[in-house]
Design an enzyme around this catalytic site. Structure first.
Site, PDB file in Angstrom:
ATOM      1  N   GLY A 181       7.144  25.983  36.845  1.00 33.36           N
ATOM      2  CA  GLY A 181       6.371  25.917  35.600  1.00 33.36           C
ATOM      3  C   GLY A 181       5.101  25.116  35.815  1.00 33.36           C
ATOM      4  O   GLY A 181       5.086  24.122  36.538  1.00 33.36           O
ATOM      5  N   GLU A 210       8.947  19.555  28.015  1.00 29.03           N
ATOM      6  CA  GLU A 210       9.842  20.071  26.981  1.00 29.03           C
ATOM      7  C   GLU A 210      11.201  20.473  27.566  1.00 29.03           C
ATOM      8  O   GLU A 210      12.203  20.509  26.852  1.00 29.03           O
ATOM      9  CB  GLU A 210       9.194  21.278  26.274  1.00 29.03           C
ATOM     10  CG  GLU A 210       9.931  21.711  25.006  1.00 29.03           C
ATOM     11  CD  GLU A 210       9.304  22.937  24.321  1.00 29.03           C
ATOM     12  OE1 GLU A 210       8.193  23.329  24.709  1.00 29.03           O
ATOM     13  OE2 GLU A 210       9.928  23.474  23.401  1.00 29.03           O
ATOM     14  N   HIS A 251       9.634  26.333  16.714  1.00 30.53           N
ATOM     15  CA  HIS A 251       8.387  25.884  17.320  1.00 30.53           C
ATOM     16  C   HIS A 251       8.612  25.117  18.619  1.00 30.53           C
ATOM     17  O   HIS A 251       7.919  25.321  19.606  1.00 30.53           O
ATOM     18  CB  HIS A 251       7.679  24.999  16.300  1.00 30.53           C
ATOM     19  CG  HIS A 251       6.365  24.474  16.744  1.00 30.53           C
ATOM     20  ND1 HIS A 251       5.371  25.303  17.194  1.00 30.53           N
ATOM     21  CD2 HIS A 251       5.875  23.216  16.822  1.00 30.53           C
ATOM     22  CE1 HIS A 251       4.323  24.552  17.521  1.00 30.53           C
ATOM     23  NE2 HIS A 251       4.609  23.303  17.316  1.00 30.53           N
ATOM     24  N   GLY A 300       2.814  24.225  33.129  1.00 23.94           N
ATOM     25  CA  GLY A 300       2.206  23.752  31.887  1.00 23.94           C
ATOM     26  C   GLY A 300       1.739  22.324  32.052  1.00 23.94           C
ATOM     27  O   GLY A 300       1.470  21.877  33.171  1.00 23.94           O
ATOM     28  N   SER A 355      -1.952  25.271  11.487  1.00 25.24           N
ATOM     29  CA  SER A 355      -1.867  23.823  11.671  1.00 25.24           C
ATOM     30  C   SER A 355      -1.275  23.106  10.464  1.00 25.24           C
ATOM     31  O   SER A 355      -1.545  23.421   9.310  1.00 25.24           O
ATOM     32  CB  SER A 355      -3.252  23.263  11.969  1.00 25.24           C
ATOM     33  OG  SER A 355      -3.197  21.867  11.932  1.00 25.24           O
ATOM     34  N   ARG A 366      10.540  15.920  16.640  1.00 29.83           N
ATOM     35  CA  ARG A 366       9.336  15.461  17.332  1.00 29.83           C
ATOM     36  C   ARG A 366       8.196  15.292  16.349  1.00 29.83           C
ATOM     37  O   ARG A 366       8.002  16.134  15.473  1.00 29.83           O
ATOM     38  CB  ARG A 366       8.937  16.460  18.415  1.00 29.83           C
ATOM     39  CG  ARG A 366       7.701  16.072  19.169  1.00 29.83           C
ATOM     40  CD  ARG A 366       7.372  17.054  20.273  1.00 29.83           C
ATOM     41  NE  ARG A 366       7.034  18.385  19.773  1.00 29.83           N
ATOM     42  CZ  ARG A 366       5.890  18.703  19.176  1.00 29.83           C
ATOM     43  NH1 ARG A 366       4.969  17.776  18.989  1.00 29.83           N
ATOM     44  NH2 ARG A 366       5.669  19.936  18.770  1.00 29.83           N
ATOM     45  N   LEU A 399       2.293  16.967  23.823  1.00 34.73           N
ATOM     46  CA  LEU A 399       1.294  16.934  24.889  1.00 34.73           C
ATOM     47  C   LEU A 399       1.369  15.599  25.612  1.00 34.73           C
ATOM     48  O   LEU A 399       1.284  15.523  26.833  1.00 34.73           O
ATOM     49  CB  LEU A 399      -0.111  17.136  24.300  1.00 34.73           C
ATOM     50  CG  LEU A 399      -0.326  18.391  23.464  1.00 34.73           C
ATOM     51  CD1 LEU A 399      -1.782  18.518  23.064  1.00 34.73           C
ATOM     52  CD2 LEU A 399       0.100  19.621  24.223  1.00 34.73           C
ATOM     53  N   ARG A 405       8.156  17.756   8.695  1.00 37.61           N
ATOM     54  CA  ARG A 405       8.353  19.173   9.013  1.00 37.61           C
ATOM     55  C   ARG A 405       9.755  19.673   8.670  1.00 37.61           C
ATOM     56  O   ARG A 405       9.914  20.731   8.065  1.00 37.61           O
ATOM     57  CB  ARG A 405       8.112  19.392  10.509  1.00 37.61           C
ATOM     58  CG  ARG A 405       6.651  19.279  10.878  1.00 37.61           C
ATOM     59  CD  ARG A 405       6.462  19.422  12.380  1.00 37.61           C
ATOM     60  NE  ARG A 405       5.041  19.330  12.706  1.00 37.61           N
ATOM     61  CZ  ARG A 405       4.564  19.376  13.933  1.00 37.61           C
ATOM     62  NH1 ARG A 405       5.385  19.517  14.954  1.00 37.61           N
ATOM     63  NH2 ARG A 405       3.279  19.300  14.160  1.00 37.61           N
TER      64      ARG A 405
END
Lengths: 210, 666, 247
Positions: free
Chosen positions: B40, B453, B429, B42, B284, B463, B469, B337
């Site tokens: 990976g 992740e 998400h 990322g 967003s 989170r 990030l 959230r």
């Protein structure tokens, strides 16, 4: 500098600089042609000056080099560009994102080249190596030929189209493009293209009817 | 095997610093002889690969995409947190640590989170040095904005494309090392299994996705940075290719899988428009600052809207139910959230949902437009402004703040969100759960690491925005490169690891057989057919609100789908060619096992915390009821042959520096 | 709606390839273009035919994986979007849609609509970075002041997603917009100035080696670019190259 002239950007800069040089030359040429309106004496003396002045004589070779460079480089780049897409699109819609003039520089350019050859044969060779008594007579006589005038006008329309992209493109290629003055350069380019296309054409048409 | 988190002793402030001082190192000459595989590319994998290569190790990096730059970190919008206190608003390492632990509903490991907060500032310095164009103010200093769940402004951002810019930064660092030959990049390659030799991770079996060739790659350590498993729901904000295969395969080879049920459902996504839907797009979270969320109060209105007989703008104020403002007067539309997502589901389940599918609520900007419009009229000295003028002025302000999001919405939905309310619905998400790791980010398999992740470590049960990030880059740039040296210092005499050994033979054979099986099965249904079925079960029974009955049903249903899949899946084409259907088949096969463990974990955790809401465990007002006495632990599952028989290991969570408290948003 | 699709099918890199006609029906105008292709592929799998291979991943216009030349335009007829963001409402019932891979010598076809864009990777590896190691000891981020205007301009250049639409759409298959976006981002930032000369020369050298054509400033790339990267970047690249060459 060898790395420079073999790189794609370097070659574009060469195209640009030779183009800008030719653009300047065109103005001088138009200036000389406009003296036709002043009668044989004026034109002949201008023509004589161009044929004998030392600086102009030297510049003649620079100009020839400029032309040759522009042409050879242009053809070279076109061949490379064609090779960069060996398989063409079945369906392509380039008109959606770019102007006709910008996509057909090679064709307008090559047709102008054909005209230049014809032009050199009829004027330059005649004046330089032939036995011409009056350059004025030579020019005005040629403009009496309708086929010649049609070819002449057509060539200058092509040149105008060529310049309408070439002028502003030359500035971009040497990096002279900023949002602040780009539209100014672009408009100047279009005005210049009209000036050249109309300026030369009108002279020919005028003397055809005169 | 007992779980040892290997958290160093000492006060939390000094743990990382003193640990680094004593850690074993590998000398530069020896690093040249050590290979590391990174799966990976990322933020976590990319930054780790680049840093390890800079240190002198030989890195082999793998990505299923055609370039490391396309990893899904690229899609992160909002920003990255760092305890820089540039705004002078009282931020500190401790406060970031505290906010993260609290936001995670007290289900994360204190020492890891503190270290994350500690290195957060370095990330920003590093990224700026790399040329990441963060937003700046007129004085040339870095700008910050604030995000949900915190009281300070500590979020650094690059327009709405922060993930992209950070990933391109890590990618550029990788490119430098690829150019120098220190990283060998394997684009369009997928890891299909792990190879262990004498209990240590020693290599992988990968498939070249272009030629279909099966390749063996060996290394002294393997790093899994393959992201989360949100696509177990089929529909999510993840990329189409995001998958859990690497994580699941190492789980089956001995790495414990922690807290799989901790999944974040983001409340503001563009709803599904039909069964053909392949992916959900995030809008967003910042929109909730100005948008009011509502559904029609009367069922008849909701039905009329679904059938297209009524427009939302035709419903009068008194017939609208602003359910968040009604239920949570203190926080209103700005609840966290998890709370916002559950409330939307509750209303839609009750039949008040608004789009064709009945799964959408309105996010309405009309009152914000009016409010801003009136404000602007005053500022510009317009007396008795007309309604049209107010709307015009208000819309201009909204455009300035959210213009790009509104435009994106309009492209997808073909409705003008200035004139009619947006429709939104929650979507999967991010996954907080993942491979269990110790303080060194090593899994329960020696020499096998998990970062970003893909691991479980820092976000607990929920989170906070702009923290993903931060964690990815912290792991890759500043944590793993140190901690891996401790393990590799014992590998300097190992020498190159051969791939022509029985261990590689055996795993390769298994991988090949599975691929052949798919091609030869010639079943009746496409891979997507099964993936969609799995997604439906996961969403309906293991989604935003869970209960024991549904979870038990889900476990059975997932089993059935899995059996059906292995009997009836149809994969066209051949093994030895580029074959996207074959790629998907392998990934879905793993999701079909992971989904079951996910449900099992959710069933086992008899409490509600963060993204995990059990309907049996709620207050009379319908709020989450955490059980710190019995469930303050990490559930780390050991694979024993079947997901249903996975063995639970508990890592008790001790909170020495933060007091356990209940979250309330009333 | 019902549509006729003409799609480029090519088994592998060696195959000659040809356009094949397909019919799809029951397409919703709310589908994205790639979801429409999903419907076609599901149908093909059910009919025991090989589905059409195409690149895609994030499906939200940022990863740069999706490509496709649709009716002769990169990423289709809409502007400032990638193929995955193109919606079927852009088309009409009964339309015929041509779908071809991005074409360039430097982007050879791998299969059907999938092309190999690793030439972009090699250009980046030649110089698309700032040579700074990860240490955690670089100067404080606010130690470098950068004017808002420069920072914003650098950001505009940095939004390039590396999809290759510029190459696909350019009549010369030139990669100048892509290369200039990266060169510009670093040229505009003080951190990037230190290596500016080597960077621009190395990246252009690699670009030429890959077989891309030459920029003739037609401007097609900036029109089709899903992120709106402008031609100013190309001018800046030219400037940077000239500066690097005269010294």
């Amino acid at each position: 500098m060898s790395g420079f002239s073999s790189s794609s950007v370097g070659r574009k800069v060469i195209m640009s600089l030779s183009g800008l040089f030719l653009i300047t030359f065109l103005l001088v040429h138009l200036g000389v042609n406009l003296t036709l309106f002043g009668g044989p004496e004026l034109f002949n003396s201008a023509s004589h000056f161009m044929a004998t002045n030392l600086v102009i004589q030297v510049m003649q070779y620079v100009l020839a080099a400029g032309f040759i460079l522009h042409i050879i480089m242009g053809i070279n780049l076109e061949l490379k560009n064609r090779a960069a897409r060996p398989v063409k699109y079945v369906k392509n819609n380039p008109a959606a994102n770019s102007g006709w003039a910008s996509r057909n520089m090679i064709y307008t350019g090559l047709l102008i080249l054909l005209f230049i050859i014809l032009h050199l044969k009829d004027f330059f060779v005649e004046i330089k190596f032939g036995e011409v008594t009056s350059d004025y007579d030579l020019v005005t006589q040629l403009f009496k030929n309708p086929i010649y005038v049609i070819i002449y006008v057509f060539a200058f329309i092509l040149l105008g189209i060529h310049l309408s992209h070439g002028f502003q493109s030359a500035f971009t290629s040497i990096g002279a493009r900023k949002p602040k003055y780009y539209s100014c350069v672009k408009n100047l380019g279009i005005a210049y293209s009209y000036l050249i296309a109309l300026g030369f054409s009108i002279i020919a048409i005028y003397f055809y009817f005169a | 095997m007992t779980l040892n988190s290997k958290v160093p002793e000492g006060p939390i402030k000094d743990k990382w610093i003193s640990y680094k001082d004593k850690i074993n190192l590998v000398n530069p000459a020896n690093k040249r002889n050590i290979d590391i595989i990174v799966i990976g590319t990322g933020l976590a994998g990319g930054s780790a690969a680049a840093t390890l290569a800079e240190l002198g190790y030989n890195v082999k990096a793998f990505a299923y995409q055609d370039s490391p730059r396309r990893a899904h970190s690229i899609a992160a919008q909002g920003g990255i947190n760092a305890a820089k206190n540039y705004m002078g608003d009282g931020d500190s390492v401790y406060r970031l640590f505290y906010d993260t632990v609290k936001g995670g509903d007290y289900r994360s490991r204190e020492a890891n989170v503190y270290r994350l907060a500690e290195v957060s500032g370095n990330i920003i310095d590093q990224c700026v040095a790399q040329g990441v164009p963060f937003a700046r103010d007129y004085g040339g200093l870095l700008d910050n904005r604030s995000f949900g769940g915190v009281l300070v402004s500590r979020t650094f951002y690059a327009k709405g494309q922060t993930g992209q810019q950070l990933l391109l930064g890590a990618y550029s660092a990788m490119n430098r090392q690829i150019g120098r030959g220190k990283i060998t990049m394997y684009n369009r390659h997928e890891m299909l299994d792990l190879v262990k030799v004498d209990g240590k991770a020693r290599g992988i079996i990968a498939r070249n996705l272009i030629t279909g060739e099966i390749e063996r790659h060996s290394a002294h350590a393997v790093v899994i940075a393959s992201g989360g498993y949100g696509n177990v729901y089929y529909l999510s904000t993840n990329a189409m290719g995001s998958n859990a295969t690497a994580a699941w395969k190492v789980h089956k080879k001995g790495a414990y899988f922690a807290n799989p049920c901790f999944t974040q459902i983001h409340p503001t996504c563009i709803p599904r428009s039909g069964d053909y839907q392949s992916k959900l797009t995030l809008m967003s979270e910042s929109l909730r600052n100005d948008g009011r969320i509502w559904v029609p109060k009367n069922m008849e209105d909701a039905v009329a809207i679904r059938e297209g007989r009524l427009k939302p703008t035709e419903i009068s104020e008194e017939n609208r139910d602003y359910y968040l403002e009604r239920r949570y007067p203190a926080f209103g539309n700005l609840v966290p959230r998890d709370v916002a997502s559950r409330a939307a589901k509750e209303r839609c389940d009750a039949g008040h949902g608004v789009n064709k599918t009945g799964e959408a609520v309105y996010l309405d900007f009309s009152s914000a437009i009016e409010r801003y419009g009136k404000e602007q009229a005053k500022i510009h000295g317009i007396k008795n402004p007309s309604k049209e003028k107010i709307t015009e002025l208000g819309e201009a302000i909204i455009e300035e703040k959210y213009g790009n999001l509104f435009q994106m919405y309009e492209k997808i939905v073909a409705e003008d969100p200035y004139k009619t309310p947006m429709m939104i619905y929650p979507a999967t998400h991010y996954t907080m759960g993942g491979i269990w790791v110790d303080y060194n980010l090593m899994t329960t398999v020696d020499g096998l690491y998990a970062i970003g992740e893909a691991n479980f470590s820092d976000h607990g049960a929920n989170r906070l925005g702009a923290s993903a990030l931060m964690q990815g880059l912290a792991d890759g740039y500043f944590v793993l490169p140190y901690t891996i040296g401790d393990y590799l210092s014992n590998e300097i005499r190992t020498g190159e690891i051969p791939t022509d050994t029985p261990e590689f033979d055996a795993v390769e054979k298994e991988v090949k057989e599975r691929l052949e099986f798919f091609i030869n099965n010639k079943g009746t249904h496409s891979v997507d057919h099964f993936h969609k079925k799995l997604g439906k079960v996961m969403w309906e029974k293991v989604g935003m609100a869970r209960n024991a009955k549904h979870l038990k049903e889900a476990i059975e249903e997932i089993k059935e789908i899995r059996e059906d899949f292995w009997k009836n899946v149809k994969v066209p084409g051949k093994v030895n060619e580029l074959n996207p259907e074959l790629e998907k088949a392998g990934r879905v096969a793993d999701f079909l096992e992971l989904g079951e463990l996910f449900a099992k974990d959710a069933l086992e955790r008899n409490e509600s915390c963060g993204g995990h809401f059990r309907e049996e465990y709620q207050t009379p007002e319908g709020e989450a009821l955490r059980d710190d006495k019995n469930y303050a632990y990490v559930a780390a599952w050991e694979y024993t042959g079947k997901p249903s028989e996975a063995k639970l290991h508990k890592e008790e969570l001790k909170f020495k520096d933060i007091e356990l408290k209940t979250r309330s948003y009333k | 709606m019902n549509l006729t699709l003409l799609i480029w099918r090519q088994k592998d890199a060696r195959d000659k390839g040809k356009m094949v006609k397909y019919q799809v029906s029951g397409i919703s105008e709310h589908m994205s273009f790639l979801e429409m292709l999903d419907v076609l592929n599901e149908d093909l799998v059910n009919k025991n035919e090989e589905p059409v291979a195409f690149d895609h991943d994030c499906r939200e216009g940022i990863c740069g994986m999706c490509s496709l030349q649709i009716n002769g335009e990169a990423h289709g007829p809409d502007r400032r979007i990638t193929t995955c963001q193109l919606h079927m409402r852009t088309f009409k019932d009964g339309d015929t849609i041509y779908i071809e891979p991005f074409r360039s010598k430097a982007f050879p076809v791998i299969k059907d609509l999938i092309v190999d864009r690793t030439s972009f990777e090699r250009i980046q590896q030649a110089g698309g970075f700032i040579s700074v190691n990860t240490s955690g000891n670089t100067q404080d981020a606010n130690g470098i002041l950068i004017g808002k205007e420069e920072a914003d301009m650098a950001m505009d250049s940095a939004t390039c997603i590396g999809c290759g639409a510029c190459v696909a759409t350019c009549k010369n298959s030139s990669a100048m917009l892509f290369v200039s976006a990266k060169v510009s981002q670093y040229a505009l930032l003080p951190q990037g100035r230190i290596e500016a000369k080597d960077r621009v020369k190395n990246m252009i050298h690699q670009m030429d080696l890959e077989g891309f054509g030459n920029c003739t400033n037609t401007g097609a790339c900036e029109v089709e670019c899903p992120k709106g990267i402008s031609l100013e970047n190309i001018a800046r690249l030219n400037r940077e190259f000239l500066k690097a060459s005269v010294k």
